[in-house]
Write a protein that holds these residues in place. Structure first.
Motif, mmCIF file in Angstrom:
data_model
loop_
_atom_site.group_PDB
_atom_site.id
_atom_site.type_symbol
_atom_site.label_atom_id
_atom_site.label_comp_id
_atom_site.label_asym_id
_atom_site.label_seq_id
_atom_site.Cartn_x
_atom_site.Cartn_y
_atom_site.Cartn_z
ATOM 1 N N ARG A 72 0.910 -1.185 0.286
ATOM 2 C CA ARG A 72 -0.468 0.282 -0.088
ATOM 3 C C ARG A 72 0.531 0.420 0.310
ATOM 4 N N ARG A 73 0.263 1.982 -0.432
ATOM 5 C CA ARG A 73 1.106 3.328 -0.232
ATOM 6 C C ARG A 73 0.446 4.561 0.999
ATOM 7 N N TYR A 74 1.417 5.047 1.846
ATOM 8 C CA TYR A 74 1.017 5.526 2.517
ATOM 9 C C TYR A 74 1.457 7.337 2.243
ATOM 10 N N LEU A 75 0.464 8.224 2.004
ATOM 11 C CA LEU A 75 0.858 9.844 2.019
ATOM 12 C C LEU A 75 1.175 10.124 3.271
ATOM 13 N N VAL A 76 2.101 10.547 3.606
ATOM 14 C CA VAL A 76 2.341 11.217 5.331
ATOM 15 C C VAL A 76 2.355 12.745 5.411
ATOM 16 N N GLU A 77 1.579 13.274 6.130
ATOM 17 C CA GLU A 77 1.941 15.263 5.780
ATOM 18 C C GLU A 77 2.635 15.376 7.711
ATOM 19 N N LEU A 78 4.162 16.085 7.285
ATOM 20 C CA LEU A 78 5.102 15.459 8.482
ATOM 21 C C LEU A 78 4.163 17.095 9.233
ATOM 22 N N ILE B 111 9.767 -1.921 2.537
ATOM 23 C CA ILE B 111 9.581 -0.603 2.739
ATOM 24 C C ILE B 111 9.890 -0.462 1.472
ATOM 25 N N ARG B 112 9.840 1.036 1.200
ATOM 26 C CA ARG B 112 10.363 1.873 -0.053
ATOM 27 C C ARG B 112 9.606 3.656 0.058
ATOM 28 N N PHE B 113 10.791 4.169 0.135
ATOM 29 C CA PHE B 113 9.958 5.784 -0.176
ATOM 30 C C PHE B 113 10.837 5.666 -1.021
ATOM 31 N N LEU B 114 9.244 6.527 -1.383
ATOM 32 C CA LEU B 114 8.736 7.099 -2.863
ATOM 33 C C LEU B 114 9.573 8.717 -3.361
ATOM 34 N N ARG B 115 9.043 8.984 -2.660
ATOM 35 C CA ARG B 115 9.328 10.683 -2.960
ATOM 36 C C ARG B 115 8.696 11.784 -1.932
ATOM 37 N N SER B 116 9.533 12.993 -1.750
ATOM 38 C CA SER B 116 8.691 14.223 -0.639
ATOM 39 C C SER B 116 7.954 14.747 -1.760
ATOM 40 N N VAL B 117 7.479 16.268 -1.091
ATOM 41 C CA VAL B 117 6.460 16.393 -2.110
ATOM 42 C C VAL B 117 6.292 18.329 -1.088
ATOM 43 N N GLU C 152 5.531 3.183 0.085
ATOM 44 C CA GLU C 152 4.768 2.134 0.017
ATOM 45 C C GLU C 152 5.115 0.737 1.033
ATOM 46 N N ALA C 153 4.853 0.298 1.280
ATOM 47 C CA ALA C 153 5.033 -0.578 2.669
ATOM 48 C C ALA C 153 3.635 -1.631 2.376
ATOM 49 N N PRO C 154 3.781 -2.908 2.957
ATOM 50 C CA PRO C 154 2.463 -3.221 4.164
ATOM 51 C C PRO C 154 2.010 -3.555 4.831
ATOM 52 N N THR D 201 -3.884 6.148 3.079
ATOM 53 C CA THR D 201 -3.281 5.032 2.389
ATOM 54 C C THR D 201 -4.625 4.740 1.292
ATOM 55 N N THR D 202 -3.628 4.276 0.875
ATOM 56 C CA THR D 202 -4.336 4.195 -0.675
ATOM 57 C C THR D 202 -4.136 2.652 -1.276
ATOM 58 N N VAL D 203 -5.337 1.710 -1.500
ATOM 59 C CA VAL D 203 -5.042 0.103 -1.706
ATOM 60 C C VAL D 203 -3.957 0.251 -2.945
ATOM 61 N N GLY D 204 -2.617 -0.502 -3.225
ATOM 62 C CA GLY D 204 -2.351 -0.589 -4.968
ATOM 63 C C GLY D 204 -1.862 0.646 -5.334
ATOM 64 N N ALA D 205 -0.339 1.472 -6.424
ATOM 65 C CA ALA D 205 0.094 1.752 -6.887
ATOM 66 C C ALA D 205 -1.458 2.700 -7.572
ATOM 67 N N ASP D 206 -1.859 2.593 -8.090
ATOM 68 C CA ASP D 206 -3.011 3.419 -8.897
ATOM 69 C C ASP D 206 -3.638 4.240 -8.662
ATOM 70 N N ALA D 207 -4.246 3.904 -7.019
ATOM 71 C CA ALA D 207 -5.425 4.242 -6.037
ATOM 72 C C ALA D 207 -4.908 5.923 -5.917
#
Length: 110
Positions: free
Chosen positions: A13-19, A50-56, A69-71, A92-98
């Motif tokens: 799943r992909r997780y978008l974290v606001e700092l 786990i993968r770190f994909l990017r910062s925005v 991206e992590a389980p 969180t989103t399910v899968g890469a395309d959500a």
């Protein structure tokens, strides 16, 4: 049908974290992203998926987001804690395309 449900449950799943606002200001974003990336590399070296994909950075809102991206959310929280980063929220989103934006709005009640 059961096989598809199982694949979705096991898919990263992909997780978008606001700092939370960084004490050193948003100019420290590159250092923060580098710290997050190093922490994930350490976890991966230990066999953690786990993968770190990017910062925005969104200057209009003075907001910073990290995309992982992590389980599980627990693994993302572990990475944040190990990197010494405080989260202001997580979606969180399910899968890469959500669609991340829609998931974030739903998570924070937007």
């Amino acid at each position: 049908m059961a096989a598809r449900a199982r694949r979705l449950a096991e898919a990263p799943r992909r997780y978008l974290v606001e700092l939370n606002r960084l004490d050193a200001g948003w100019a420290a974003l590159q250092q923060t992203a580098a710290r997050a990336r190093r922490t994930v590399e350490e976890l991966r070296a230990d066999g953690r998926p786990i993968r770190f994909l990017r910062s925005v950075y969104v200057p209009e809102d003075d907001a910073c987001f990290l995309l992982y991206e992590a389980p599980s959310e627990a693994l993302v929280r572990e990475a944040l804690e190990k990197a010494g980063l405080a989260s202001g929220g997580m979606a969180t989103t399910v899968g890469a395309d959500a669609p991340l934006v829609e998931a974030w709005a739903e998570d924070v009640g937007g």
